[in-house]
Design a protein around this motif. Structure first.
Motif, PDB file in Angstrom:
ATOM      1  N   GLY A   1      -6.006  -6.760   0.181  1.00 51.00           N
ATOM      2  CA  GLY A   1      -4.936  -6.814   1.171  1.00 51.00           C
ATOM      3  C   GLY A   1      -4.038  -5.598   1.178  1.00 51.00           C
ATOM      4  N   ALA A   2      -4.573  -4.408   0.828  1.00 51.94           N
ATOM      5  CA  ALA A   2      -3.760  -3.193   0.731  1.00 51.94           C
ATOM      6  C   ALA A   2      -4.156  -2.187   1.812  1.00 51.94           C
ATOM      7  N   GLU A   3      -3.253  -1.257   2.111  1.00 52.78           N
ATOM      8  CA  GLU A   3      -3.534  -0.219   3.093  1.00 52.78           C
ATOM      9  C   GLU A   3      -3.047   1.145   2.583  1.00 52.78           C
TER      10      GLU A   3
ATOM     11  N   ARG B   1      -7.765   1.615   5.659  1.00 55.96           N
ATOM     12  CA  ARG B   1      -7.404   3.029   5.515  1.00 55.96           C
ATOM     13  C   ARG B   1      -7.141   3.434   4.063  1.00 55.96           C
ATOM     14  N   ASN B   2      -7.848   2.838   3.137  1.00 55.14           N
ATOM     15  CA  ASN B   2      -7.753   3.252   1.746  1.00 55.14           C
ATOM     16  C   ASN B   2      -8.776   4.349   1.465  1.00 55.14           C
ATOM     17  N   ASP B   3      -8.438   5.271   0.583  1.00 55.94           N
ATOM     18  CA  ASP B   3      -9.270   6.439   0.296  1.00 55.94           C
ATOM     19  C   ASP B   3      -9.705   6.381  -1.169  1.00 55.94           C
ATOM     20  N   ILE B   4     -10.986   6.140  -1.407  1.00 54.75           N
ATOM     21  CA  ILE B   4     -11.557   6.040  -2.755  1.00 54.75           C
ATOM     22  C   ILE B   4     -12.352   7.314  -2.986  1.00 54.75           C
ATOM     23  N   ARG B   5     -11.842   8.225  -3.803  1.00 58.64           N
ATOM     24  CA  ARG B   5     -12.487   9.537  -3.881  1.00 58.64           C
ATOM     25  C   ARG B   5     -12.416  10.158  -5.276  1.00 58.64           C
TER      26      ARG B   5
ATOM     27  N   GLY C   1       0.811  -1.212   0.000  1.00 60.61           N
ATOM     28  CA  GLY C   1       0.000   0.000   0.000  1.00 60.61           C
ATOM     29  C   GLY C   1       0.839   1.254   0.000  1.00 60.61           C
ATOM     30  N   ALA C   2       0.296   2.332   0.622  1.00 58.65           N
ATOM     31  CA  ALA C   2       0.968   3.634   0.609  1.00 58.65           C
ATOM     32  C   ALA C   2       1.335   4.026  -0.822  1.00 58.65           C
ATOM     33  N   LEU C   3       0.356   3.886  -1.732  1.00 58.21           N
ATOM     34  CA  LEU C   3       0.578   4.192  -3.137  1.00 58.21           C
ATOM     35  C   LEU C   3      -0.662   4.859  -3.697  1.00 58.21           C
ATOM     36  N   SER C   4      -0.594   5.283  -4.967  1.00 54.18           N
ATOM     37  CA  SER C   4      -1.736   5.974  -5.563  1.00 54.18           C
ATOM     38  C   SER C   4      -2.071   5.394  -6.923  1.00 54.18           C
ATOM     39  N   VAL C   5      -3.373   5.359  -7.210  1.00 53.18           N
ATOM     40  CA  VAL C   5      -3.916   4.959  -8.516  1.00 53.18           C
ATOM     41  C   VAL C   5      -4.803   6.112  -8.949  1.00 53.18           C
ATOM     42  N   THR C   6      -4.337   6.940  -9.886  1.00 52.55           N
ATOM     43  CA  THR C   6      -5.019   8.194 -10.171  1.00 52.55           C
ATOM     44  C   THR C   6      -5.104   8.481 -11.668  1.00 52.55           C
ATOM     45  N   ARG C   7      -6.220   9.102 -12.054  1.00 52.58           N
ATOM     46  CA  ARG C   7      -6.424   9.661 -13.396  1.00 52.58           C
ATOM     47  C   ARG C   7      -6.257   8.630 -14.517  1.00 52.58           C
ATOM     48  N   ASN C   8      -6.625   7.397 -14.247  1.00 54.30           N
ATOM     49  CA  ASN C   8      -6.582   6.371 -15.283  1.00 54.30           C
ATOM     50  C   ASN C   8      -7.942   6.251 -15.963  1.00 54.30           C
TER      51      ASN C   8
ATOM     52  N   ALA D   1     -13.254  -5.035   6.739  1.00 51.25           N
ATOM     53  CA  ALA D   1     -12.730  -3.896   7.498  1.00 51.25           C
ATOM     54  C   ALA D   1     -13.613  -2.676   7.284  1.00 51.25           C
ATOM     55  N   GLY D   2     -13.681  -1.830   8.289  1.00 54.29           N
ATOM     56  CA  GLY D   2     -14.534  -0.654   8.198  1.00 54.29           C
ATOM     57  C   GLY D   2     -13.782   0.650   8.105  1.00 54.29           C
ATOM     58  N   ALA D   3     -12.481   0.614   7.896  1.00 58.88           N
ATOM     59  CA  ALA D   3     -11.668   1.826   7.966  1.00 58.88           C
ATOM     60  C   ALA D   3     -11.353   2.423   6.602  1.00 58.88           C
ATOM     61  N   ASN D   4     -12.043   2.004   5.549  1.00 57.48           N
ATOM     62  CA  ASN D   4     -11.841   2.561   4.227  1.00 57.48           C
ATOM     63  C   ASN D   4     -12.870   3.658   3.969  1.00 57.48           C
ATOM     64  N   THR D   5     -12.498   4.683   3.199  1.00 59.08           N
ATOM     65  CA  THR D   5     -13.396   5.801   2.964  1.00 59.08           C
ATOM     66  C   THR D   5     -13.741   5.912   1.478  1.00 59.08           C
ATOM     67  N   PHE D   6     -15.021   6.237   1.213  1.00 61.02           N
ATOM     68  CA  PHE D   6     -15.523   6.484  -0.125  1.00 61.02           C
ATOM     69  C   PHE D   6     -16.161   7.870  -0.102  1.00 61.02           C
TER      70      PHE D   6
END
Length: 354
Positions: free
Chosen positions: A276-278, A313-317, A242-249, A335-340
């Motif tokens: 399995g990512a954070e 703790r993944n951020d889907i925005r 984790g600790a990475l970004s997937v953006t503007r694809n 897990a409940g710690a991911n945000t949309f």
């Protein structure tokens, strides 16, 4: 290859032509040499003669050989994807016998630094079109990896790589594959800012696989016609992936059907999948018309890994996610710690994520 692909690669060649001089750690221009290879001549012989800072420039033609790079600072450059083409030959070196097209191979004690592979096609190799291990500052640009048995362009144990403006088409597994290691079990490695950008992946099992890595970006790529577009894969090992970004694809119509394997169920209609990512940011992507009935189908999917590791703790925005089935956004994790937040979509699992 379609007219669209040829246009894409022609643009890539133009971009590549403007970027050759950018290598601040290379020797001065007065000390660089260009080793020219013409049809019927050996690319490997020219690579073996190259010194750090040199370029091996391969003329248009089809070359039946594999090429092994084991020295830092070498550039292997064709005359354009679709013009300079490497296909399997009769070579018996380690790269050829492993079934690879181009191998860039360093060691743990001496990683290869500032190697570049550009502007050529790697087609029909039994295993991988391009395989790199133990590199620093490796660049792959303007390469077309087509119809290779496993991965189109792949690397492990590498940092600060730039994989850009390539086409990966009809490869047996991932078009682009980046990983911590492929032969041992260990926690995620720090990729130290590796960038995967402006690539096009089509007809592969998976467009891009990022496995057990941290600190990299997947940005401004296009994936269509694969079974799945982007996989970010982790497990219970430490450090976590984790600790990475997937953006503007642009991720659209990845609806090819791929049979189940011992590790995964059948794949079809998967856009972006985190398992399995954070601490990963998935933002400002356009994800459309990915449809299937696999457990991993949907536009953007969070799925508990098959060894039990959850996404945290993944951020889907701020994504545009439309026309995907069975859902545009799917949180199939426990897990409940991911945000949309801020996403434009119609259907979600569970309801309320849009």
């Amino acid at each position: 290859m379609t007219k669209r692909h040829l246009t894409y690669l022609a643009c890539t060649a133009a971009i590549v032509g403007t970027g050759l001089a950018a290598a601040p750690s290379a020797p001065s221009a007065d000390h660089r040499s260009v080793h020219r290879v013409n049809p019927g001549e050996s690319i490997q012989k020219a690579v073996d003669a190259a010194e750090p800072g040199d370029t091996v420039l391969v003329a248009p033609g089809t070359y039946k050989e594999s090429v092994r790079i084991t020295d830092s600072g070498v550039t292997l450059r064709g005359s354009g994807a679709g013009r300079t083409v490497l296909v399997p030959g009769t070579g018996k070196d380690a790269c050829a016998t492993a079934g690879n097209g181009v191998c860039v191979t360093g060691t743990d004690d001496k990683p290869l630094e500032d190697v570049s592979v550009r502007s050529l096609t790697l087609r029909g190799f039994e295993k991988n079109g391009l395989w790199a291990t133990r590199t620093e500052g490796f660049e792959v640009r303007g390469v077309s990896a087509e119809k290779n048995g496993q991965w189109g362009i792949a690397q492990e144990r590498s940092v600060r790589s730039v994989v850009s403006h390539n086409v990966a088409e009809d490869n047996g597994d991932a078009g682009l594959f980046v990983s911590n290691t492929t032969d041992t079990e260990e926690g995620a490695r720090d990729a130290d800012g590796t960038v995967i950008r402006h690539n096009r992946m089509t007809g592969n099992r998976i467009g891009v696989t990022v496995r057990r890595l941290r600190n990299l970006s997947v940005e401004r790529n296009e994936a269509t016609g694969n079974c799945a577009a982007v996989f970010v894969v982790g497990d219970e090992s430490e450090p976590r992936a984790g600790a990475l970004s997937v953006t503007r694809n642009h991720i659209h119509a990845n609806n090819k059907h791929c049979a189940a394997t011992p590790r995964l169920p059948f794949l079809q209609g998967s856009g972006i999948v985190l398992t399995g990512a954070e601490d990963t940011v998935v933002a400002r992507n356009r994800v459309e018309d990915n449809r299937g009935t696999s457990p991993l189908s949907g536009g953007i999917v969070l799925f508990k890994s098959f060894v039990g590791a959850v996404n945290e703790r993944n951020d889907i925005r701020d994504n545009l996610v439309t026309g995907n089935s069975p859902a545009d956004l799917a949180n199939r994790d426990t897990a409940g710690a991911n945000t949309f937040r801020g996403n434009t979509c119609t259907l979600s699992e569970p309801a309320g994520l849009c």
